[in-house]
Scaffold this motif. Structure first.
Motif, PDB file in Angstrom:
ATOM      1  N   CYS A   8      14.641  45.937 -40.584  1.00 61.15           N
ATOM      2  CA  CYS A   8      14.654  46.705 -39.343  1.00 61.15           C
ATOM      3  C   CYS A   8      15.680  46.079 -38.403  1.00 61.15           C
ATOM      4  CB  CYS A   8      13.267  46.718 -38.695  1.00 61.15           C
ATOM      5  SG  CYS A   8      13.130  47.794 -37.233  1.00 61.15           S
ATOM      6  N   GLN A   9      16.387  46.925 -37.687  1.00 60.83           N
ATOM      7  CA  GLN A   9      17.391  46.489 -36.716  1.00 60.83           C
ATOM      8  C   GLN A   9      16.896  46.836 -35.322  1.00 60.83           C
ATOM      9  OE1 GLN A   9      20.620  45.251 -37.816  1.00 60.83           O
ATOM     10  NE2 GLN A   9      21.073  44.655 -35.720  1.00 60.83           N
ATOM     11  N   SER A  10      16.905  45.851 -34.433  1.00 58.37           N
ATOM     12  CA  SER A  10      16.441  46.064 -33.069  1.00 58.37           C
ATOM     13  C   SER A  10      17.519  46.750 -32.247  1.00 58.37           C
ATOM     14  CB  SER A  10      16.061  44.731 -32.417  1.00 58.37           C
ATOM     15  OG  SER A  10      15.751  44.916 -31.045  1.00 58.37           O
ATOM     16  N   SER A  11      17.130  47.827 -31.578  1.00 57.94           N
ATOM     17  CA  SER A  11      18.064  48.514 -30.686  1.00 57.94           C
ATOM     18  C   SER A  11      18.156  47.820 -29.330  1.00 57.94           C
ATOM     19  CB  SER A  11      17.616  49.965 -30.483  1.00 57.94           C
ATOM     20  OG  SER A  11      16.304  50.016 -29.933  1.00 57.94           O
ATOM     21  N   LYS A  12      17.223  46.921 -29.046  1.00 63.01           N
ATOM     22  CA  LYS A  12      17.222  46.217 -27.762  1.00 63.01           C
ATOM     23  C   LYS A  12      18.055  44.949 -27.825  1.00 63.01           C
ATOM     24  CE  LYS A  12      12.572  47.828 -26.556  1.00 63.01           C
ATOM     25  NZ  LYS A  12      11.183  47.398 -26.207  1.00 63.01           N
ATOM     26  N   SER A  13      17.703  44.061 -28.741  1.00 62.18           N
ATOM     27  CA  SER A  13      18.340  42.751 -28.808  1.00 62.18           C
ATOM     28  C   SER A  13      19.415  42.648 -29.879  1.00 62.18           C
ATOM     29  CB  SER A  13      17.279  41.679 -29.066  1.00 62.18           C
ATOM     30  OG  SER A  13      16.662  41.883 -30.328  1.00 62.18           O
ATOM     31  N   GLY A  14      19.463  43.633 -30.784  1.00 63.05           N
ATOM     32  CA  GLY A  14      20.396  43.547 -31.896  1.00 63.05           C
ATOM     33  C   GLY A  14      19.897  42.673 -33.028  1.00 63.05           C
ATOM     34  N   LYS A  16      17.812  41.363 -36.310  1.00 59.77           N
ATOM     35  CA  LYS A  16      17.568  41.996 -37.614  1.00 59.77           C
ATOM     36  C   LYS A  16      16.508  41.207 -38.359  1.00 59.77           C
ATOM     37  CE  LYS A  16      19.896  43.415 -41.883  1.00 59.77           C
ATOM     38  NZ  LYS A  16      21.190  43.426 -42.627  1.00 59.77           N
ATOM     39  N   HIS A 191      10.941  42.809 -30.134  1.00 61.31           N
ATOM     40  CA  HIS A 191      12.228  43.137 -30.751  1.00 61.31           C
ATOM     41  C   HIS A 191      12.243  44.526 -31.387  1.00 61.31           C
ATOM     42  CE1 HIS A 191      14.572  39.329 -30.566  1.00 61.31           C
ATOM     43  NE2 HIS A 191      13.381  38.759 -30.515  1.00 61.31           N
ATOM     44  N   PHE A 192      11.147  44.916 -32.046  1.00 67.40           N
ATOM     45  CA  PHE A 192      11.174  46.108 -32.883  1.00 67.40           C
ATOM     46  C   PHE A 192      10.163  47.178 -32.480  1.00 67.40           C
ATOM     47  CE2 PHE A 192      12.206  42.298 -35.391  1.00 67.40           C
ATOM     48  CZ  PHE A 192      13.543  42.562 -35.646  1.00 67.40           C
ATOM     49  N   TRP A 196       6.216  49.885 -35.183  1.00 67.63           N
ATOM     50  CA  TRP A 196       6.743  49.232 -36.387  1.00 67.63           C
ATOM     51  C   TRP A 196       6.061  47.886 -36.594  1.00 67.63           C
ATOM     52  CZ3 TRP A 196       9.029  44.792 -38.077  1.00 67.63           C
ATOM     53  CH2 TRP A 196       9.647  44.834 -39.317  1.00 67.63           C
TER      54      TRP A 196
END
Length: 303
Positions: A8-14, A16, A191-192, A196
């Motif tokens: 999963c890739q976080s759209s907030k912090s970047g 992974k 983060h995610f 999720w």
């Protein structure tokens, strides 16, 4: 691996997160998770579950590196299924020796989220430090820790004192206990996201015996149009009179507390003497929008 939880890739912090799951000889379940959040945080977590025919302790590893602050936290342990003297003497000789070999890892700090007398051993290796520990004592202790666990695992094969059904019950109890107290859940949520992270906790990290079912979403008290305009929370077909009906329901909700006292026979002695009136409609006769309560006056049904 459950679908959608491999990475999963976080759209907030970047950041992974990636995870792996194996079923290898001697271990029915071995999971590894790595979180890469750049200089702010690096995490490696791993738990190995022996086969049910072996009453060996679980192998638990937690490594956290806060690069920006140059801080390290490491936890290495043989996690016992039971706190029994004979059980500890049979499986923890190697870890006890490491506890004496690396006194700088004999942290006496309490595990705030867990009971140290339940699923942690008395010889847990705990390290809190900086770059010196990360490059010095920890790598040596980590290699020795893995070697000690392999040695215990090989020597104790075929010597299980607990029945397979009891080992299965104890491993399931460990998952339930850990899922209720896992301190990493808040980190993953930040983060995610919560949805999720809830799935990751219950379906991958500590899966229950029965399939995990997420709690149903809360139903809104006031109906509103869906984002795509195709319907409402009540699955009612769109109606051009919807805004008017919505205002009526909102008015009814706002007045409900004030009307409750007037409609309560215990508070209004004149109400009990009145004959019952005609049945009131439960929905709008014109647009068929359901009402949360019997509607005394519905504007859109007035001709």
């Amino acid at each position: 691996m459950p679908e959608g939880l491999q990475h999963c890739q976080s759209s907030k912090s970047g950041g992974k997160i990636e995870s792996w799951l194996w079923n290898v000889p001697g271990f029915r379940r071995w999971r590894v998770t790595r979180l890469d959040a750049g200089d702010s945080l690096q995490v490696l977590n791993s738990v190995a579950y022996p086969e049910h025919s072996l009453d060996h302790p679980l192998m638990g590893v937690d490594l956290l590196w806060f690069g920006a602050r140059q801080k390290l936290v490491a936890v290495l342990d043989f996690q016992p299924l039971i706190q029994d003297k004979e059980y500890l003497e049979r499986h923890f000789t190697g870890l006890r020796a490491l506890h004496e070999q690396f006194p700088e890892l004999n942290g006496e700090e309490t595990m705030r989220s867990f009971d140290p007398n339940q699923y942690f051993s008395p010889w847990l290796l705990f390290c809190r430090g900086g770059a010196d520990e990360a490059e010095g004592s920890l790598p040596q202790a980590f290699d020795a820790f893995l070697s000690a666990y392999w040695s215990m695992h090989d020597q104790a094969k075929g010597q299980s004192a607990l029945a397979a059904s009891e080992v299965e019950r104890l491993q399931n109890a460990y998952d339930v206990y850990s899922a209720e107290r896992d301190p990493a859940h808040g980190l993953f949520t930040s983060h995610f996201g919560k949805d999720w992270s809830d799935r990751f906790l219950h379906e991958f990290l500590f899966p229950p015996v029965s399939p995990y079912e997420p709690p149903p979403p809360r139903r809104a008290l006031i109906p509103s149009r869906s984002l795509d305009g195709a319907g409402s929370l009540f699955s009612t077909p769109p109606s051009p009179l919807w805004p008017l009906c919505s205002r009526s329901l909102i008015r009814l909700q706002n007045d409900s507390c004030r009307k409750r006292a007037a409609q309560d026979p215990r508070r209004n002695p004149f109400l009990s003497a009145r004959p019952p009136g005609p049945a009131r409609p439960k929905s709008c006769a014109r647009c068929a929008v359901p009402a949360l309560k019997p509607v005394p006056l519905h504007r859109c049904s007035i001709s």
